[in-house]
Motif scaffolding. Structure first.
Motif, PDB file in Angstrom:
ATOM      1  N   VAL A   1      69.909  35.995  64.948  1.00 36.88           N
ATOM      2  CA  VAL A   1      71.321  36.765  64.573  1.00 36.88           C
ATOM      3  C   VAL A   1      71.978  35.510  63.664  1.00 36.88           C
ATOM      4  CG1 VAL A   1      73.564  37.579  65.291  1.00 36.88           C
ATOM      5  CG2 VAL A   1      71.718  38.267  66.695  1.00 36.88           C
ATOM      6  N   TYR A   2      72.464  35.900  62.563  1.00 37.91           N
ATOM      7  CA  TYR A   2      72.835  35.022  61.600  1.00 37.91           C
ATOM      8  C   TYR A   2      74.624  35.287  61.530  1.00 37.91           C
ATOM      9  CZ  TYR A   2      68.382  33.553  59.711  1.00 37.91           C
ATOM     10  OH  TYR A   2      66.887  33.079  59.695  1.00 37.91           O
ATOM     11  N   TYR A   3      75.135  33.965  61.561  1.00 38.97           N
ATOM     12  CA  TYR A   3      76.568  34.083  61.686  1.00 38.97           C
ATOM     13  C   TYR A   3      77.176  33.019  60.568  1.00 38.97           C
ATOM     14  CZ  TYR A   3      76.169  35.443  66.350  1.00 38.97           C
ATOM     15  OH  TYR A   3      75.880  36.094  67.848  1.00 38.97           O
ATOM     16  N   CYS A   4      78.093  33.736  59.794  1.00 43.90           N
ATOM     17  CA  CYS A   4      78.800  32.950  58.628  1.00 43.90           C
ATOM     18  C   CYS A   4      80.078  32.197  59.431  1.00 43.90           C
ATOM     19  CB  CYS A   4      79.470  34.035  57.728  1.00 43.90           C
ATOM     20  SG  CYS A   4      80.231  33.330  56.372  1.00 43.90           S
ATOM     21  N   ASN A   5      80.140  31.059  58.672  1.00 45.03           N
ATOM     22  CA  ASN A   5      81.112  30.261  59.474  1.00 45.03           C
ATOM     23  C   ASN A   5      82.086  29.709  58.321  1.00 45.03           C
ATOM     24  OD1 ASN A   5      81.624  26.928  59.387  1.00 45.03           O
ATOM     25  ND2 ASN A   5      82.201  27.822  61.371  1.00 45.03           N
ATOM     26  N   ALA A   6      83.282  29.667  58.353  1.00 47.03           N
ATOM     27  CA  ALA A   6      84.097  28.713  57.551  1.00 47.03           C
ATOM     28  C   ALA A   6      84.964  27.574  58.378  1.00 47.03           C
ATOM     29  CB  ALA A   6      85.206  29.733  56.975  1.00 47.03           C
ATOM     30  N   ARG A   7      84.882  26.556  57.802  1.00 43.71           N
ATOM     31  CA  ARG A   7      85.687  25.263  58.071  1.00 43.71           C
ATOM     32  C   ARG A   7      87.118  25.456  57.258  1.00 43.71           C
ATOM     33  NH1 ARG A   7      85.189  20.703  61.144  1.00 43.71           N
ATOM     34  NH2 ARG A   7      84.103  21.933  62.393  1.00 43.71           N
ATOM     35  N   TYR A   8      88.027  25.583  57.896  1.00 41.49           N
ATOM     36  CA  TYR A   8      89.321  25.297  57.126  1.00 41.49           C
ATOM     37  C   TYR A   8      90.321  24.429  57.617  1.00 41.49           C
ATOM     38  CZ  TYR A   8      91.029  29.051  60.274  1.00 41.49           C
ATOM     39  OH  TYR A   8      91.420  29.533  61.544  1.00 41.49           O
ATOM     40  N   TYR A   9      91.339  23.888  56.737  1.00 38.91           N
ATOM     41  CA  TYR A   9      92.303  22.958  57.212  1.00 38.91           C
ATOM     42  C   TYR A   9      91.293  21.789  57.748  1.00 38.91           C
ATOM     43  CZ  TYR A   9      96.033  26.052  56.000  1.00 38.91           C
ATOM     44  OH  TYR A   9      96.940  26.787  55.266  1.00 38.91           O
ATOM     45  N   SER A  10      90.130  21.477  57.445  1.00 36.26           N
ATOM     46  CA  SER A  10      89.358  20.200  57.808  1.00 36.26           C
ATOM     47  C   SER A  10      89.300  20.457  59.478  1.00 36.26           C
ATOM     48  CB  SER A  10      90.047  19.074  57.377  1.00 36.26           C
ATOM     49  OG  SER A  10      89.939  19.055  56.019  1.00 36.26           O
ATOM     50  N   TYR A  11      89.525  21.354  60.203  1.00 34.79           N
ATOM     51  CA  TYR A  11      89.577  21.286  61.753  1.00 34.79           C
ATOM     52  C   TYR A  11      89.052  22.766  62.378  1.00 34.79           C
ATOM     53  CZ  TYR A  11      91.239  20.576  66.376  1.00 34.79           C
ATOM     54  OH  TYR A  11      91.654  20.629  67.717  1.00 34.79           O
ATOM     55  N   PHE A  12      89.632  23.824  61.711  1.00 35.37           N
ATOM     56  CA  PHE A  12      89.537  25.085  62.278  1.00 35.37           C
ATOM     57  C   PHE A  12      88.354  25.772  61.846  1.00 35.37           C
ATOM     58  CE2 PHE A  12      93.673  25.118  64.565  1.00 35.37           C
ATOM     59  CZ  PHE A  12      94.502  24.482  63.475  1.00 35.37           C
ATOM     60  N   ASP A  13      87.717  26.453  62.718  1.00 31.29           N
ATOM     61  CA  ASP A  13      86.381  27.284  62.696  1.00 31.29           C
ATOM     62  C   ASP A  13      86.714  28.767  62.641  1.00 31.29           C
ATOM     63  OD1 ASP A  13      84.558  24.483  63.726  1.00 31.29           O
ATOM     64  OD2 ASP A  13      84.332  25.358  61.763  1.00 31.29           O
ATOM     65  N   SER A  14      86.260  29.433  61.540  1.00 29.79           N
ATOM     66  CA  SER A  14      86.297  31.086  61.905  1.00 29.79           C
ATOM     67  C   SER A  14      84.923  31.486  61.626  1.00 29.79           C
ATOM     68  CB  SER A  14      86.938  31.595  60.601  1.00 29.79           C
ATOM     69  OG  SER A  14      86.948  32.826  60.564  1.00 29.79           O
ATOM     70  N   TRP A  15      84.540  32.574  62.451  1.00 33.87           N
ATOM     71  CA  TRP A  15      83.178  32.961  62.320  1.00 33.87           C
ATOM     72  C   TRP A  15      83.152  34.377  62.231  1.00 33.87           C
ATOM     73  CZ3 TRP A  15      79.042  29.919  63.310  1.00 33.87           C
ATOM     74  CH2 TRP A  15      79.447  28.572  63.851  1.00 33.87           C
TER      75      TRP A  15
END
Length: 116
Positions: A92-106
């Protein structure tokens, strides 16, 4: 916050190709990096490829030369082109975004199955 929606994935034969896309929305300006991770049954989630806001990229050794990550800023998307797929790429492939240098969204995850 950043929201991610993935598309692509599916069933492909060994040696085939697939393209995954991840569309980001929300606080786009705050994103520092985006990437793709994968998790196979019974294994931990691992980084596949990552691209930063200045277009620096890094890849897992197992996919170097086969996978390419890219960004489309006009569409706020990140793509993962996967070539020469192997059965061990099944996950299973998941997209990730690191934002504000601290938070992660999946993202919600998309299944990639490589099998004959």
């Amino acid at each position: 916050q950043v929201q991610l929606v993935e598309s692509g994935g599916g069933l492909v034969q060994p040696g085939g190709s697939l393209r995954l896309s991840c569309a980001a929305s929300g606080s786009i300006f705050s994103i520092n990096a985006m990437g793709w991770y994968r998790q196979a049954p019974g294994k931990e989630r691992e980084l596949v490829a990552r691209i930063t806001s200045d277009d620096s990229t890094n890849y897992a050794d197992s996919v170097k030369g086969r996978f390419t990550i890219s960004r489309d800023n006009a569409k706020n998307t990140v793509n993962l082109q996967m070539n020469s797929l192997k059965p061990e790429d099944t996950a299973v492939y998941y997209c990730n975004a690191r934002y504000y240098s601290y938070f992660d969204s999946w993202g919600q995850g998309t299944q990639v199955t490589v099998s004959s």
